[in-house]
Design a protein around this motif. Structure first.
Motif, short mmCIF file in Angstrom:
data_model
loop_
_atom_site.label_atom_id
_atom_site.label_comp_id
_atom_site.label_asym_id
_atom_site.label_seq_id
_atom_site.Cartn_x
_atom_site.Cartn_y
_atom_site.Cartn_z
N ALA A 18 -13.82 -32.24 0.83
CA ALA A 18 -12.41 -31.82 0.81
C ALA A 18 -12.21 -30.54 1.61
CB ALA A 18 -11.94 -31.63 -0.62
N LEU A 21 -12.54 -31.48 5.34
CA LEU A 21 -11.35 -32.20 5.79
C LEU A 21 -10.14 -31.28 5.91
CD1 LEU A 21 -11.69 -35.53 3.77
CD2 LEU A 21 -11.75 -35.28 6.25
N ALA A 22 -9.96 -30.41 4.93
CA ALA A 22 -8.84 -29.46 4.97
C ALA A 22 -8.98 -28.53 6.16
CB ALA A 22 -8.77 -28.66 3.68
N GLY A 39 -12.72 -26.44 -1.24
CA GLY A 39 -12.60 -27.80 -1.78
C GLY A 39 -12.55 -27.83 -3.30
N THR A 69 -8.59 -32.68 -1.18
CA THR A 69 -8.23 -32.31 0.19
C THR A 69 -6.78 -31.86 0.27
OG1 THR A 69 -9.86 -33.85 1.09
CG2 THR A 69 -8.11 -33.11 2.58
#
Length: 88
Positions: A18, A21-22, A39, A69
């Motif tokens: 997460a 991805l963020a 995350g 995320t």
């Protein structure tokens, strides 16, 4: 959705994924430890936000990553707003 991956290793994996991805979505790079923390905080924020929206239930590991995320992106955006940096 509730973050309930069951086990510390799963929580770490969700947090890392997460956070990474963020970071990709927001253009923010926090490093390995920063992504993990981002995350994990994002998981709590995402779970809280989805709970407020009335979305409950468990979508398994992938659902946990999505919720975390989204929460991490919210955390990054709030951090940028508070620090005066441009959002987006």
């Amino acid at each position: 959705m509730t973050l309930n991956p069951g086990g510390i290793i799963a929580w770490i994996l969700v947090g890392l994924m997460a956070g990474w991805l963020a970071g990709k979505v927001t253009g923010s790079s926090q490093g390995l430890a920063g992504n993990l923390i981002l995350g994990l905080i994002g998981a709590f924020v995402g779970g809280f936000v989805f709970g407020l929206l009335g979305v409950h239930g468990s979508a398994g590991f992938l659902g946990s990553v999505v919720v975390a995320t989204i929460g991490a992106i919210i955390v990054v955006a709030i951090g940028r707003i508070l620090s005066g940096k441009r959002v987006g």
